[in-house]
Design a protein around this motif. Structure first.
Motif, PDB file in Angstrom:
ATOM      1  N   GLU A 779      -2.148   0.489  -6.956  1.00 13.02           N
ATOM      2  CA  GLU A 779      -2.780   0.524  -5.646  1.00 13.02           C
ATOM      3  C   GLU A 779      -3.282  -0.833  -5.159  1.00 13.02           C
ATOM      4  O   GLU A 779      -3.326  -1.098  -3.965  1.00 13.02           O
ATOM      5  CB  GLU A 779      -3.968   1.508  -5.678  1.00 13.02           C
ATOM      6  N   VAL A 780      -3.678  -1.711  -6.078  1.00 19.77           N
ATOM      7  CA  VAL A 780      -4.288  -2.975  -5.659  1.00 19.77           C
ATOM      8  C   VAL A 780      -3.316  -4.135  -5.774  1.00 19.77           C
ATOM      9  O   VAL A 780      -3.054  -4.849  -4.792  1.00 19.77           O
ATOM     10  CB  VAL A 780      -5.562  -3.273  -6.492  1.00 19.77           C
ATOM     11  N   SER A 781      -2.770  -4.354  -6.953  1.00 15.13           N
ATOM     12  CA  SER A 781      -1.928  -5.534  -7.161  1.00 15.13           C
ATOM     13  C   SER A 781      -0.480  -5.315  -6.738  1.00 15.13           C
ATOM     14  O   SER A 781       0.321  -6.246  -6.799  1.00 15.13           O
ATOM     15  CB  SER A 781      -1.979  -5.954  -8.638  1.00 15.13           C
ATOM     16  N   ASN A 782      -0.145  -4.121  -6.312  1.00 15.79           N
ATOM     17  CA  ASN A 782       1.230  -3.812  -5.900  1.00 15.79           C
ATOM     18  C   ASN A 782       1.485  -4.368  -4.498  1.00 15.79           C
ATOM     19  O   ASN A 782       0.946  -3.848  -3.516  1.00 15.79           O
ATOM     20  CB  ASN A 782       1.429  -2.293  -5.913  1.00 15.79           C
ATOM     21  N   PRO A 783       2.311  -5.395  -4.347  1.00 11.60           N
ATOM     22  CA  PRO A 783       2.530  -6.003  -3.030  1.00 11.60           C
ATOM     23  C   PRO A 783       3.304  -5.101  -2.076  1.00 11.60           C
ATOM     24  O   PRO A 783       3.354  -5.366  -0.866  1.00 11.60           O
ATOM     25  CB  PRO A 783       3.319  -7.278  -3.360  1.00 11.60           C
ATOM     26  N   ASP A 784       3.938  -4.025  -2.604  1.00 10.70           N
ATOM     27  CA  ASP A 784       4.710  -3.131  -1.746  1.00 10.70           C
ATOM     28  C   ASP A 784       3.836  -2.129  -0.996  1.00 10.70           C
ATOM     29  O   ASP A 784       4.311  -1.470  -0.072  1.00 10.70           O
ATOM     30  CB  ASP A 784       5.736  -2.360  -2.585  1.00 10.70           C
ATOM     31  N   ARG A 785       2.589  -2.003  -1.411  1.00 11.95           N
ATOM     32  CA  ARG A 785       1.690  -1.082  -0.726  1.00 11.95           C
ATOM     33  C   ARG A 785       1.276  -1.687   0.608  1.00 11.95           C
ATOM     34  O   ARG A 785       1.167  -2.916   0.759  1.00 11.95           O
ATOM     35  CB  ARG A 785       0.441  -0.830  -1.575  1.00 11.95           C
ATOM     36  N   PRO A 786       1.029  -0.843   1.626  1.00 10.21           N
ATOM     37  CA  PRO A 786       0.562  -1.371   2.919  1.00 10.21           C
ATOM     38  C   PRO A 786      -0.736  -2.165   2.744  1.00 10.21           C
ATOM     39  O   PRO A 786      -1.572  -1.838   1.907  1.00 10.21           O
ATOM     40  CB  PRO A 786       0.336  -0.098   3.761  1.00 10.21           C
ATOM     41  N   PHE A 787      -0.876  -3.187   3.575  1.00  4.64           N
ATOM     42  CA  PHE A 787      -2.008  -4.093   3.443  1.00  4.64           C
ATOM     43  C   PHE A 787      -3.345  -3.358   3.528  1.00  4.64           C
ATOM     44  O   PHE A 787      -4.241  -3.581   2.721  1.00  4.64           O
ATOM     45  CB  PHE A 787      -1.920  -5.168   4.538  1.00  4.64           C
ATOM     46  N   GLN A 788      -3.490  -2.448   4.509  1.00  5.49           N
ATOM     47  CA  GLN A 788      -4.765  -1.741   4.670  1.00  5.49           C
ATOM     48  C   GLN A 788      -5.042  -0.842   3.473  1.00  5.49           C
ATOM     49  O   GLN A 788      -6.201  -0.716   3.047  1.00  5.49           O
ATOM     50  CB  GLN A 788      -4.765  -0.915   5.968  1.00  5.49           C
ATOM     51  N   ASN A 789      -4.007  -0.244   2.911  1.00  2.00           N
ATOM     52  CA  ASN A 789      -4.206   0.584   1.718  1.00  2.00           C
ATOM     53  C   ASN A 789      -4.729  -0.254   0.552  1.00  2.00           C
ATOM     54  O   ASN A 789      -5.582   0.186  -0.219  1.00  2.00           O
ATOM     55  CB  ASN A 789      -2.888   1.258   1.316  1.00  2.00           C
ATOM     56  N   ARG A 790      -4.214  -1.449   0.437  1.00  2.00           N
ATOM     57  CA  ARG A 790      -4.670  -2.327  -0.650  1.00  2.00           C
ATOM     58  C   ARG A 790      -6.129  -2.733  -0.439  1.00  2.00           C
ATOM     59  O   ARG A 790      -6.911  -2.784  -1.385  1.00  2.00           O
ATOM     60  CB  ARG A 790      -3.780  -3.568  -0.728  1.00  2.00           C
ATOM     61  N   ARG A 791      -6.496  -3.018   0.805  1.00  2.00           N
ATOM     62  CA  ARG A 791      -7.890  -3.366   1.087  1.00  2.00           C
ATOM     63  C   ARG A 791      -8.823  -2.196   0.778  1.00  2.00           C
ATOM     64  O   ARG A 791      -9.910  -2.376   0.226  1.00  2.00           O
ATOM     65  CB  ARG A 791      -8.044  -3.783   2.543  1.00  2.00           C
ATOM     66  N   ASN A 792      -8.387  -0.980   1.129  1.00  2.00           N
ATOM     67  CA  ASN A 792      -9.201   0.198   0.823  1.00  2.00           C
ATOM     68  C   ASN A 792      -9.331   0.388  -0.689  1.00  2.00           C
ATOM     69  O   ASN A 792     -10.391   0.786  -1.190  1.00  2.00           O
ATOM     70  CB  ASN A 792      -8.583   1.450   1.450  1.00  2.00           C
ATOM     71  N   ALA A 793      -8.251   0.095  -1.412  1.00  2.00           N
ATOM     72  CA  ALA A 793      -8.288   0.227  -2.866  1.00  2.00           C
ATOM     73  C   ALA A 793      -9.242  -0.802  -3.484  1.00  2.00           C
ATOM     74  O   ALA A 793      -9.929  -0.512  -4.473  1.00  2.00           O
ATOM     75  CB  ALA A 793      -6.883   0.057  -3.440  1.00  2.00           C
ATOM     76  N   VAL A 794      -9.293  -1.998  -2.900  1.00  2.00           N
ATOM     77  CA  VAL A 794     -10.244  -3.015  -3.378  1.00  2.00           C
ATOM     78  C   VAL A 794     -11.677  -2.534  -3.162  1.00  2.00           C
ATOM     79  O   VAL A 794     -12.549  -2.715  -4.018  1.00  2.00           O
ATOM     80  CB  VAL A 794     -10.011  -4.359  -2.662  1.00  2.00           C
ATOM     81  N   GLU A 795     -11.932  -1.902  -2.026  1.00  2.00           N
ATOM     82  CA  GLU A 795     -13.271  -1.373  -1.768  1.00  2.00           C
ATOM     83  C   GLU A 795     -13.658  -0.332  -2.816  1.00  2.00           C
ATOM     84  O   GLU A 795     -14.785  -0.315  -3.323  1.00  2.00           O
ATOM     85  CB  GLU A 795     -13.334  -0.758  -0.368  1.00  2.00           C
ATOM     86  N   ALA A 796     -12.698   0.549  -3.157  1.00  2.00           N
ATOM     87  CA  ALA A 796     -12.966   1.538  -4.206  1.00  2.00           C
ATOM     88  C   ALA A 796     -13.250   0.845  -5.539  1.00  2.00           C
ATOM     89  O   ALA A 796     -14.126   1.269  -6.307  1.00  2.00           O
ATOM     90  CB  ALA A 796     -11.765   2.481  -4.343  1.00  2.00           C
TER      91      ALA A 796
END
Length: 1029
Positions: A779-796
């Protein structure tokens, strides 16, 4: 004996401490004796060679100082005392002889005869001025020890001891020695017959007044100016015999002294006058009064003024304390108090003049002296002021008169003793109360009247219940007639709050009906500014008044009823109603918070009386058809409603929390049955309540914030009623990232997950490990995930890491390490860098009030772990992406943690923070400048940490303070504030070259479109204009 001689010769040749220890061990083990040591030293102790003789005595003293006390008997001590006494006459052996005596004088077998011999030898042979500080200190130490253990011997010596000590101590200047000398002198002054030596003792004591010593930086001895000042003060106040000599000295210091000298003099007088006695105080009263009043009527410093008033009090107490029983009435007062009162009353004939306030302060200080002086002062001042108030010719001066009168009321209240049956104002309360009530009705005098009324209310046994009701009635009239121009004074409400603390029923019967009837049942329209402001004022008043259990119950009933009326009505424009409902909920929340802070036991009952009504209102609004215009679907209202639920649940016992947890989980997670948590006027529609289902709409999903608010404060012993807690948290995490509509919903659930992880990590080891092994890479380090999803995962990730960090969990640093791995990621490097700081930042969720597990110094341990890595990364230019991320992480971290945790690294942080000011992020720049502001607290030009970077700081702040270069007003304000601080923390010679540039550039900020920016620019420019070397 041969062994002892060998050891002695060895030491004489080498002066080795190990050899000395061997000799002491031999004595301790009874393999030799002190007598053998003396015999072995014989040739050295009597040698013609000065150096050998000195070393011989040195060895003997060293052995004695280390030798167990039981190895020295009375005869041995007597012989050694005589021996050392003779050696004091030898300039080569005086120092080691004193070392030996220091040990002997504290031994149990050291007798009075030995003490007398030692003191005589010291007085005969020691010439203090010829020795350095350390030797003089040994002499004082010997005398101090003899004084402690053989005081009667010294008293028996009489004048020989006193005159000998005076000659010895005269001219001492070293602070270390003076601390001991003052202690000795105090005992002499108190316990010895000093009648023939008063002037000499006075001279060697008062010659040090006032203390001007300033300890050097990093003083290893730790002696402060106050230590010396207090020790000297103890000597000055040790005997009344000093009085006639001391008063002229004190008066001289008051007339010609500096501010520090005057302050010291007043403090000394406050201690000395009672000791010097009433006879001297009466004889010196006129001179002292003239000097004292000058510092009140013409004050140069507020601190000195306070000390002068205190000295006046002490003077009056000293003069009249002994006459108290002889004075039958206040009219019998003569002398200083009468004359001073008449002088001040004369000044009060013109209450509007500047001298009236100092005169009032003096009279108020009289009230807190003796009962007779207090009665006399009140009898003269209070009627005089009341007559002035009632005089038609003094109508313009009424506010000033009431202000002075209120000060008398407060002083009379503060002067009451615990056992005082009748307050000093009792005889005049009707006239005073009448004056304050009249003043209350006039805007110009209202503030002073409220202060005076509050003083009367808080004076024990002064006002009757009827009089309190009369005050409430008049304050209510003021509240009811206030128009918008007058405003709604917080002081008026505070006054009613004071009455509520002593006479609750008056507020309940008179004030609350007035306030509740003034609250409309529908929200004022957007155009009705005055009506809306009135609602806010009334709610603010209710928040202050309704803290008491009985009044709070009324508040809850009345406001929740209005809340139902407001929130159920459907309107095209729901914003005014939402704002009104938010104010009502916030009033309940803030009042409840005050009650929780004060530990009110009645809060727990609102789990049945308030919490169900909140759930009823908001669940109903989320489920009814055509709910687009329902006021209670507003997220701001849900946020405040959650605060109320949290405050109530956190006060429940473990058993009640467990029962509530079962009900709340059943309603939100298991069955959707809300009957056990919802009760109120609104009928819940027969619609499925499934807020965590993907098929539910946004309004239902918003209700999850109430679920989170109810679960967050549960005690860690309350086990969530779910079959598999790790799986349940996985589902919540999935919901927050994939189903939640917005930040409002997502943050509520992440906070819920965080608090559960914090309280029950032992049940969640598999959940946490999966996050490290699978969630991060997917969810976080995967560059294929959408940018906003990665930011939300960082918040979690932040909330998971925070939950572990505050309890010092071993996995906390593993979670933090993952963030550093992503510093090189082009998409999220700044997000993970900011996360490093956010993890350590305090938050309102993981708190002791919510029963979170928080370990001491967790932030310090975190900083010690990550700060070196961040600094290293910020200095590594080989990886520009990582370097920038490290700078971002550094700014986020130092903004989130206390200054003390990174103070040891400040010098290395400043160049990096300066580079951070070039980053294209306004929040980061604001954080950095705020960090510089925090670092400036406690800084000074002499120990400035930023002096060498002053030029760069000035240039950077000037660039960030003008609207042309910086669009963010927050940054401009922060930059201007730091520019104003710089002259206070950097030497003039460093900043002077930039003065003209700063003044010229700040002129541009004076035209800033934001008023707050212009204000800061004016303040900063003024400081730089006045900046001089």
């Amino acid at each position: 004996m041969e062994s002892t001689e060998r050891i002695v010769r060895t030491w004489m040749a080498s002066e080795d401490d190990e050899v000395l220890d061997e000799l002491v061990s031999e004595i301790s083990a009874d393999r030799t004796s002190l007598l053998n040591v003396v015999k072995a030293l014989g040739e050295y102790l009597t040698s013609e060679d000065d150096q050998l003789r000195k070393k011989g005595v040195e060895l003997l003293s060293s052995v004695i100082s280390r030798c167990p006390s039981e190895k020295l008997n009375r005869q041995t001590v007597r012989v050694l005392t005589t021996f050392y006494g003779k050696k004091l006459d030898d300039s080569e052996t005086v120092i080691p002889a004193l070392k030996g005596l220091i040990k002997l004088v504290i031994l149990p077998c050291y007798t009075s005869i030995d003490a007398a011999a030692t003191i005589k030898d010291v007085f005969q042979y020691i010439k203090m001025k010829s020795f350095v500080q350390s030797v003089r200190f040994m002499v004082y130490t010997i005398i101090d020890a003899v004084m402690e253990k053989h005081r009667e011997v010294l008293k028996a010596m009489g004048e020989d001891f006193i005159s000998g000590y005076i000659n010895l101590a005269e001219g001492e200047k070293d602070p270390r020695n003076l601390m001991v000398a003052f202690a000795i002198a105090r005992v002499i002054l108190i316990e010895f017959d000093i009648s023939r030596h008063v002037e000499s003792l006075f001279n060697i004591t008062f010659c040090y007044f006032p203390i001007t010593f300033r300890p050097p930086p990093n003083d290893p001895y730790g002696i402060t100016t106050d230590d010396l000042r207090l020790a000297l003060r103890d000597c000055m106040s040790a005997t009344p015999a000093f009085g006639p000599l001391a008063i002229p000295v004190f008066l001289e210091k008051l007339i010609a002294g500096s501010k520090a000298t005057k302050r010291d003099t007043f403090q000394a007088l406050a201690v000395c006058l009672p000791v010097y006695g009433p006879a001297l105080a009466r004889a010196s009263a006129r001179k002292l009064w003239s000097a004292f009043k000058l510092e009140v009527f013409q004050p140069t410093d507020s601190t000195i003024e306070e000390e002068a008033l205190r000295a006046i009090q002490i003077l009056v107490k000293t003069v009249y304390q002994g006459e108290e029983l002889a004075l039958e009435s206040s009219e019998d007062i003569q002398g200083l108090a009468r004359d001073a009162c008449e002088e001040c009353i004369q000044i009060l004939r013109e209450p509007e003049k500047s001298q009236a306030k100092p005169a009032t302060k003096i009279l108020c200080s009289f009230i807190t002296t003796t009962p007779s002086v207090s009665r006399y002062t009140v009898s003269q001042a209070v009627p005089h002021l009341v007559r002035l108030f009632l005089n038609p010719d003094e109508l313009p001066n009424r506010p000033a008169v009431l202000l002075l009168l209120s000060e008398f009321v407060m002083a009379a209240r503060n002067s009451m003793l615990i056992d005082d049956a009748i307050p000093a104002l009792f005889s005049y309360k009707d006239e005073v109360l009448g004056a304050f009530i009249v003043g209350l009705k006039n805007i110009s005098s209202r503030q002073a009247a409220i202060t005076g009324l509050k003083g009367m209310i808080t004076t024990k046994s002064l006002l009757s219940d009827e009089e309190l009701g009369f005050i409430v009635h008049n304050v209510n009239e003021v509240l009811d007639t206030n128009n918008d121009a007058d405003g709604h004074s917080e002081e008026e409400v505070d006054l009613l709050g004071s009455i509520a603390a002593v006479a609750l029923h008056h507020i309940k019967d008179q004030t609350l009906p007035l306030l509740f009837s003034s609250l409309p049942d529908v929200a004022p329209s957007r155009e009705a500014v005055a009506e809306r402001a009135k609602c806010w004022r009334i709610l603010s008043a209710l928040k202050v008044l309704c803290v008491q259990p009985e009044l709070f119950e009324t508040l809850v009933i009345r406001l929740t009823t209005k809340l139902d009326l407001i929130c159920i009505a459907k309107e095209w424009d729901s914003e005014p109603s939402a704002a009104y409902a938010h104010s009502i909920l916030k009033t309940i929340s803030l009042t409840l918070s005050t009650k929780v802070d004060q530990g009110h036991p009645d809060v727990v009952k609102y789990v049945d009386r308030l919490v169900p009504r909140i759930f009823n209102l908001f669940i109903h609004s989320a489920l009814v058809p055509n709910r687009a215009s329902m006021v209670a679907t507003n997220t701001r209202l849900l946020q405040v409603a959650g605060e109320i639920i949290t405050l109530v649940i956190q006060t429940l016992s473990l058993q009640r929390q467990e029962a509530f947890a079962r009900a709340i989980f059943d309603a939100f997670i298991i069955s959707g049955n809300v009957k056990d948590i919802s009760e109120g006027l609104q009928k819940i529609p027969d619609v499925a309540f499934l807020p965590f289902r993907e098929t539910s709409d946004k309004n239902q999903r918003n209700i999850v914030t109430l679920f989170a608010a109810a679960v967050i404060p549960l005690k860690k012993e309350v086990k969530p009623p779910v079959p598999d807690l790790p799986e349940f948290l996985d589902e919540l995490l999935h919901w927050s990232l994939s189903i939640a509509d917005d930040m409002f919903q997502r943050q509520a659930i992440l906070q819920l997950i965080s608090t559960m992880v914090n309280k029950r990590p032992e049940d969640l080891s598999s959940f946490l490990q999966r996050k490290l092994d699978y969630y991060w890479p997917a969810e976080v380090s995967n560059p294929d995930r959408p940018f906003q999803n990665r930011r939300n995962a960082v918040e979690a990730w932040i909330w998971l890491s925070k939950a572990l960090l505050v309890r010092n969990h071993p996995l906390a640093l593993h979670f933090t390490d993952k963030l550093f791995e992503a510093f090189g990621d082009n998409q999220i490097s700044w997000d993970v860098a900011k996360a490093v700081g956010e993890i350590a930042a305090p938050d309102p969720i993981l708190t002791k009030q919510h029963d979170a597990v928080i370990k001491v110094l967790y932030a310090q341990k975190f900083v010690n772990n990550v700060l070196p890595r961040i600094i290293s990364g910020a200095k590594d230019s080989a990886k520009p992406q990582n370097q920038t991320a490290s700078l971002v992480a550094l700014t986020a971290l130092v903004r989130s943690i206390p200054k003390a945790t990174y103070a040891h690294e400040v010098t290395s942080l400043i160049p990096l923070l300066l580079r951070g000011l070039d980053l294209p992020d306004n929040d980061i720049r604001h954080n950095i400048i705020d960090t510089f502001l925090a670092a400036a607290e406690g800084d000074s030009p002499e120990k400035s940490m930023v002096a060498e970077h002053a030029s760069t700081l000035v240039t950077s702040m000037l660039k960030n303070c003008t609207v042309e270069n910086m669009p963010s007003a927050r940054v401009r304000i922060a930059a201007l504030r730091y520019l104003a601080v710089l002259p206070q923390v950097v030497r003039y010679d460093v900043l002077h070259p930039h003065k003209l540039t700063v003044i010229r550039e700040l002129a541009k900020a004076l035209d800033d479109p934001k008023r707050l920016v212009r204000k800061e620019a004016v303040d900063a420019r003024t400081i730089w204009f006045k900046y001089k070397g």
